[in-house]
Motif scaffolding. Structure first.
Motif, PDB file in Angstrom:
ATOM      1  N   LYS A  57       0.810  -1.224   0.000  1.00 22.31           N
ATOM      2  CA  LYS A  57       0.000   0.000   0.000  1.00 22.31           C
ATOM      3  C   LYS A  57       0.842   1.271   0.000  1.00 22.31           C
ATOM      4  CE  LYS A  57      -2.071   1.756   3.487  1.00 22.31           C
ATOM      5  NZ  LYS A  57      -2.911   2.041   4.672  1.00 22.31           N
ATOM      6  N   PRO A  58       1.940   1.366   0.778  1.00 21.61           N
ATOM      7  CA  PRO A  58       2.753   2.594   0.696  1.00 21.61           C
ATOM      8  C   PRO A  58       3.348   2.817  -0.689  1.00 21.61           C
ATOM      9  CG  PRO A  58       3.279   1.369   2.694  1.00 21.61           C
ATOM     10  CD  PRO A  58       2.416   0.480   1.866  1.00 21.61           C
ATOM     11  N   VAL A  59       3.765   1.731  -1.357  1.00 23.86           N
ATOM     12  CA  VAL A  59       4.303   1.868  -2.715  1.00 23.86           C
ATOM     13  C   VAL A  59       3.217   2.353  -3.659  1.00 23.86           C
ATOM     14  CG1 VAL A  59       5.446   0.666  -4.614  1.00 23.86           C
ATOM     15  CG2 VAL A  59       5.956   0.032  -2.246  1.00 23.86           C
ATOM     16  N   CYS A  60       2.030   1.785  -3.516  1.00 24.60           N
ATOM     17  CA  CYS A  60       0.912   2.203  -4.363  1.00 24.60           C
ATOM     18  C   CYS A  60       0.547   3.665  -4.106  1.00 24.60           C
ATOM     19  CB  CYS A  60      -0.287   1.288  -4.103  1.00 24.60           C
ATOM     20  SG  CYS A  60      -1.712   1.590  -5.158  1.00 24.60           S
ATOM     21  N   HIS A  61       0.628   4.075  -2.846  1.00 19.72           N
ATOM     22  CA  HIS A  61       0.313   5.468  -2.525  1.00 19.72           C
ATOM     23  C   HIS A  61       1.295   6.430  -3.187  1.00 19.72           C
ATOM     24  CE1 HIS A  61      -0.951   8.965  -0.290  1.00 19.72           C
ATOM     25  NE2 HIS A  61       0.269   9.123   0.198  1.00 19.72           N
ATOM     26  N   GLN A  62       2.568   6.044  -3.262  1.00 19.60           N
ATOM     27  CA  GLN A  62       3.562   6.887  -3.919  1.00 19.60           C
ATOM     28  C   GLN A  62       3.247   7.053  -5.398  1.00 19.60           C
ATOM     29  OE1 GLN A  62       5.946   8.667  -2.447  1.00 19.60           O
ATOM     30  NE2 GLN A  62       5.216   7.885  -0.468  1.00 19.60           N
ATOM     31  N   PHE A  63       2.824   5.978  -6.054  1.00 16.62           N
ATOM     32  CA  PHE A  63       2.426   6.087  -7.458  1.00 16.62           C
ATOM     33  C   PHE A  63       1.178   6.955  -7.599  1.00 16.62           C
ATOM     34  CE2 PHE A  63       4.895   2.070  -8.049  1.00 16.62           C
ATOM     35  CZ  PHE A  63       5.722   2.520  -9.062  1.00 16.62           C
ATOM     36  N   GLU A  64       0.240   6.832  -6.651  1.00 20.20           N
ATOM     37  CA  GLU A  64      -0.997   7.608  -6.737  1.00 20.20           C
ATOM     38  C   GLU A  64      -0.742   9.104  -6.554  1.00 20.20           C
ATOM     39  OE1 GLU A  64      -3.684   6.015  -3.922  1.00 20.20           O
ATOM     40  OE2 GLU A  64      -4.007   4.137  -5.009  1.00 20.20           O
ATOM     41  N   CYS A  65       0.330   9.457  -5.859  1.00 21.23           N
ATOM     42  CA  CYS A  65       0.651  10.878  -5.683  1.00 21.23           C
ATOM     43  C   CYS A  65       1.072  11.527  -6.999  1.00 21.23           C
ATOM     44  CB  CYS A  65       1.769  11.038  -4.652  1.00 21.23           C
ATOM     45  SG  CYS A  65       1.278  10.614  -2.969  1.00 21.23           S
ATOM     46  N   ASN A  66       1.584  10.713  -7.920  1.00 16.96           N
ATOM     47  CA  ASN A  66       2.045  11.242  -9.208  1.00 16.96           C
ATOM     48  C   ASN A  66       1.127  10.897 -10.372  1.00 16.96           C
ATOM     49  OD1 ASN A  66       4.484  12.235  -7.986  1.00 16.96           O
ATOM     50  ND2 ASN A  66       5.288  10.149  -8.027  1.00 16.96           N
ATOM     51  N   LEU A  67       0.208   9.969 -10.163  1.00 12.09           N
ATOM     52  CA  LEU A  67      -0.705   9.554 -11.224  1.00 12.09           C
ATOM     53  C   LEU A  67      -2.141   9.768 -10.764  1.00 12.09           C
ATOM     54  CD1 LEU A  67       1.033   6.190 -12.244  1.00 12.09           C
ATOM     55  CD2 LEU A  67       1.201   8.383 -13.435  1.00 12.09           C
ATOM     56  N   SER A  68      -2.982  10.113 -11.687  1.00 16.77           N
ATOM     57  CA  SER A  68      -4.384  10.363 -11.340  1.00 16.77           C
ATOM     58  C   SER A  68      -5.214   9.099 -11.293  1.00 16.77           C
ATOM     59  CB  SER A  68      -5.010  11.336 -12.358  1.00 16.77           C
ATOM     60  OG  SER A  68      -4.915  10.800 -13.679  1.00 16.77           O
ATOM     61  N   SER A  69      -4.747   8.038 -11.927  1.00 15.20           N
ATOM     62  CA  SER A  69      -5.508   6.795 -12.008  1.00 15.20           C
ATOM     63  C   SER A  69      -5.015   5.802 -10.959  1.00 15.20           C
ATOM     64  CB  SER A  69      -5.377   6.184 -13.407  1.00 15.20           C
ATOM     65  OG  SER A  69      -6.004   4.913 -13.456  1.00 15.20           O
ATOM     66  N   ARG A  70      -5.940   5.306 -10.137  1.00 18.25           N
ATOM     67  CA  ARG A  70      -5.563   4.304  -9.142  1.00 18.25           C
ATOM     68  C   ARG A  70      -5.285   2.973  -9.818  1.00 18.25           C
ATOM     69  NH1 ARG A  70      -8.570   3.279  -3.426  1.00 18.25           N
ATOM     70  NH2 ARG A  70      -7.286   5.112  -2.976  1.00 18.25           N
ATOM     71  N   ILE A  71      -5.986   2.651 -10.885  1.00 21.26           N
ATOM     72  CA  ILE A  71      -5.767   1.374 -11.574  1.00 21.26           C
ATOM     73  C   ILE A  71      -4.339   1.294 -12.098  1.00 21.26           C
ATOM     74  CG2 ILE A  71      -6.449  -0.041 -13.540  1.00 21.26           C
ATOM     75  CD1 ILE A  71      -9.269   0.959 -13.226  1.00 21.26           C
ATOM     76  N   ILE A  72      -3.880   2.364 -12.751  1.00 23.47           N
ATOM     77  CA  ILE A  72      -2.508   2.375 -13.268  1.00 23.47           C
ATOM     78  C   ILE A  72      -1.504   2.284 -12.118  1.00 23.47           C
ATOM     79  CG2 ILE A  72      -0.819   3.714 -14.559  1.00 23.47           C
ATOM     80  CD1 ILE A  72      -3.091   4.888 -16.185  1.00 23.47           C
ATOM     81  N   PHE A 174      -7.109  -6.379  -6.507  1.00 25.04           N
ATOM     82  CA  PHE A 174      -8.439  -5.880  -6.148  1.00 25.04           C
ATOM     83  C   PHE A 174      -8.481  -5.356  -4.716  1.00 25.04           C
ATOM     84  CE2 PHE A 174      -9.767  -8.634  -9.746  1.00 25.04           C
ATOM     85  CZ  PHE A 174     -10.412  -7.657 -10.485  1.00 25.04           C
ATOM     86  N   PHE A 175      -7.691  -5.919  -3.812  1.00 26.38           N
ATOM     87  CA  PHE A 175      -7.633  -5.370  -2.454  1.00 26.38           C
ATOM     88  C   PHE A 175      -7.057  -3.958  -2.464  1.00 26.38           C
ATOM     89  CE2 PHE A 175      -7.684  -9.824  -0.563  1.00 26.38           C
ATOM     90  CZ  PHE A 175      -8.970  -9.669  -0.068  1.00 26.38           C
ATOM     91  N   LEU A 176      -6.036  -3.740  -3.286  1.00 25.16           N
ATOM     92  CA  LEU A 176      -5.466  -2.397  -3.401  1.00 25.16           C
ATOM     93  C   LEU A 176      -6.433  -1.440  -4.101  1.00 25.16           C
ATOM     94  CD1 LEU A 176      -1.753  -3.183  -4.380  1.00 25.16           C
ATOM     95  CD2 LEU A 176      -2.552  -2.150  -2.248  1.00 25.16           C
ATOM     96  N   LEU A 177      -7.117  -1.934  -5.119  1.00 19.94           N
ATOM     97  CA  LEU A 177      -8.014  -1.082  -5.901  1.00 19.94           C
ATOM     98  C   LEU A 177      -9.253  -0.687  -5.095  1.00 19.94           C
ATOM     99  CD1 LEU A 177      -8.594   0.201  -8.688  1.00 19.94           C
ATOM    100  CD2 LEU A 177      -9.765  -1.938  -9.286  1.00 19.94           C
ATOM    101  N   TYR A 178      -9.811  -1.635  -4.351  1.00 17.37           N
ATOM    102  CA  TYR A 178     -11.078  -1.408  -3.649  1.00 17.37           C
ATOM    103  C   TYR A 178     -10.884  -1.220  -2.144  1.00 17.37           C
ATOM    104  CZ  TYR A 178     -13.141  -3.169  -7.984  1.00 17.37           C
ATOM    105  OH  TYR A 178     -13.503  -3.363  -9.292  1.00 17.37           O
ATOM    106  N   ARG A 179      -9.704  -0.803  -1.709  1.00 18.69           N
ATOM    107  CA  ARG A 179      -9.466  -0.703  -0.273  1.00 18.69           C
ATOM    108  C   ARG A 179     -10.351   0.348   0.395  1.00 18.69           C
ATOM    109  NH1 ARG A 179      -4.835   1.668  -2.692  1.00 18.69           N
ATOM    110  NH2 ARG A 179      -4.342   3.781  -1.953  1.00 18.69           N
ATOM    111  N   THR A 180     -10.674   1.432  -0.303  1.00 17.40           N
ATOM    112  CA  THR A 180     -11.538   2.454   0.294  1.00 17.40           C
ATOM    113  C   THR A 180     -12.962   1.963   0.486  1.00 17.40           C
ATOM    114  OG1 THR A 180     -10.193   4.240  -0.614  1.00 17.40           O
ATOM    115  CG2 THR A 180     -12.445   4.786   0.029  1.00 17.40           C
ATOM    116  N   PRO A 181     -13.642   1.414  -0.538  1.00 17.01           N
ATOM    117  CA  PRO A 181     -15.006   0.922  -0.296  1.00 17.01           C
ATOM    118  C   PRO A 181     -15.062  -0.248   0.686  1.00 17.01           C
ATOM    119  CG  PRO A 181     -14.278   0.359  -2.518  1.00 17.01           C
ATOM    120  CD  PRO A 181     -13.288   1.330  -1.964  1.00 17.01           C
ATOM    121  N   ILE A 182     -14.028  -1.089   0.701  1.00 17.22           N
ATOM    122  CA  ILE A 182     -14.024  -2.201   1.659  1.00 17.22           C
ATOM    123  C   ILE A 182     -13.981  -1.669   3.078  1.00 17.22           C
ATOM    124  CG2 ILE A 182     -12.647  -4.125   2.542  1.00 17.22           C
ATOM    125  CD1 ILE A 182     -11.882  -4.779  -0.331  1.00 17.22           C
TER     126      ILE A 182
END
Length: 417
Positions: A57-72, A174-182
């Motif tokens: 999740k921290p790695v994914c968060h770093q990518f999300e800070c620079n990219l607008s798409s969570r899927i990417i 999918f756990f990373l993608l849907y972590r907020t709604p879960i």
């Protein structure tokens, strides 16, 4: 007119236990345990996918800070992690292949060395050469098969995970993608006054899992480096594979460390001509494990686990019964997460302390702070206590924020997911 008679039930004692509630609990617990055991092939990939998602999740968060798409961002996170895992696997496969090409010579060297040692000791006890040879053949077969058998069993069990690696990656995605709604779904199952405390509980659980998995990776890197440097100094071939194999096996509590040190010890006996090198291997691994247990792990993992040794051993044994090697690996972090949840449920706080590593220091709490009716387990089965979260103590008169529907605080901050 006939007078209606009303049955009067005798008042129940304050500490009485409802056997109906107890029976319902035991039936539900048996169903859950049987489902976990029978459906291990289904639950193991989900469990690993959940833990991988918490670790990444921290790695994914770093990518999300620079990219607008969570899927990417999630895809890039999995590609990065996959490249690291693939590189480690290629290294180990190549090293193990080289060792297997010399298996016959290694076994012959082991047999010859042990013959020399045993004949020297046998003459002192009046044993003939034939008796010594027969005893040595049986001993070598037993000693060599035992650690290799345990290792092969572990690898075959882990092969179930490797065979379903794609399924694990799908769950992780999918756990990373849907972590907020879960998370919002889980919070929505609580009463509104308990949702803030539920958010705090989930945050602590996520933090424990992330710190444990990330810390264990760093501990294995440090142990592998120390083991490899020591084996290189002793003069043992393939020092990298033996050093990092022992570090990886160290994730299996108690058993993995012994196997990780026994394999290079046997290899040293088979490939070296001196007695000090195998003995130096034993001294090396004992020293490294002492440093790891007293300095490295406490500094790296800190208070992320806080499970006492007795609870850890029992959880490892139960995990091995239900899920094999996968259960052994997941037992301690799962128990640490359960302990966090128990600390937020008032009647079960004594159970949380019973699992904590502060059990010895805070043993007086059982007869002081927890020596009240609301902390007794019998109240749960008598209906006098509920398993609800502890109400958070507030220092302000402002109304609490509602998290039930689409809470902007939960959705807007990706790092809080």
């Amino acid at each position: 007119m006939a007078k209606s008679t009303k049955k009067i039930r005798p008042p129940s004692s304050s500490g009485s236990v409802s056997f109906e509630r107890l029976a319902h609990f035991m039936i539900c617990l048996s169903i859950v345990l049987f489902a976990l055991y029978a459906g291990s092939s289904f639950f193991i990939p989900i469990a690993f996918g959940l833990f991988f998602s918490l670790m990444l999740k921290p790695v994914c968060h770093q990518f999300e800070c620079n990219l607008s798409s969570r899927i990417i961002s999630v895809v890039l996170t999995l590609i990065t992690a996959g490249m690291v895992v693939f590189g480690v696997l290629v290294f180990f496969i190549n090293q193990i292949r080289e060792i297997l090409t010399e298996a016959d010579d290694i076994f012959a060297g082991l047999q010859e060395t042990v013959y020399e040692w045993a004949e020297y000791g046998g003459h002192r006890f009046g044993l003939s050469g034939r008796d010594v040879e027969q005893y040595i053949d049986e001993a070598i077969t037993s000693v060599s098969d035992r650690p290799l058998g345990i290792l092969s069993t572990g690898l075959s069990t882990s092969g179930v995970l490797l065979a379903n690696f794609s399924l694990v990656m799908i769950y992780t995605f999918f756990f990373l993608l849907y972590r907020t709604p879960i998370k919002n779904f889980l919070l929505g199952q609580l009463q509104r006054e308990n949702q803030e405390e539920g958010l705090q509980t989930l945050t602590e659980v996520q933090q424990v899992a992330k710190n444990y998995l990330g810390g264990m990776g760093l501990v294995m890197l440090i142990l592998g480096t120390l083991n490899s440097i020591g084996l290189f100094a002793i003069g043992i071939d393939y020092y990298l594979i033996w050093g990092f194999l022992a570090a990886i096996l160290g994730v299996i509590p108690y058993i993995g460390t012994a196997i990780g040190g026994l394999l290079p010890f046997i290899f040293a006996i088979a490939t070296t001509e001196t007695i000090w090198q195998p003995l130096a291997v034993i001294v090396l691994y004992i020293t490294v494990q002492f440093i790891e247990g007293n300095f490295i792990t406490p500094k790296v993992l800190g208070n992320s686990v806080k499970i006492n040794a007795l609870a850890a051993i029992i959880s490892v044994l139960i995990g091995s019964i239900f899920w094999g090697i996968a259960g052994v690996i997941l037992a301690i972090p799962l128990l640490a997460m359960v302990r966090i949840i128990l600390t937020h449920i008032e009647p079960l706080r004594p159970v949380a302390l019973l699992l904590s590593d502060d059990l010895y220091k805070e043993s007086g709490k059982f007869l002081k702070e927890f020596n009240e009716p609301r902390y007794r387990l019998s109240n749960i089965f008598s209906g006098r206590s509920s398993l609800s979260l502890l109400p958070r103590r507030r220092t302000t008169t402002k109304p609490p924020k509602r998290v039930g529907h689409a809470d902007p605080q939960v959705v807007a901050d990706p790092e809080s997911d």
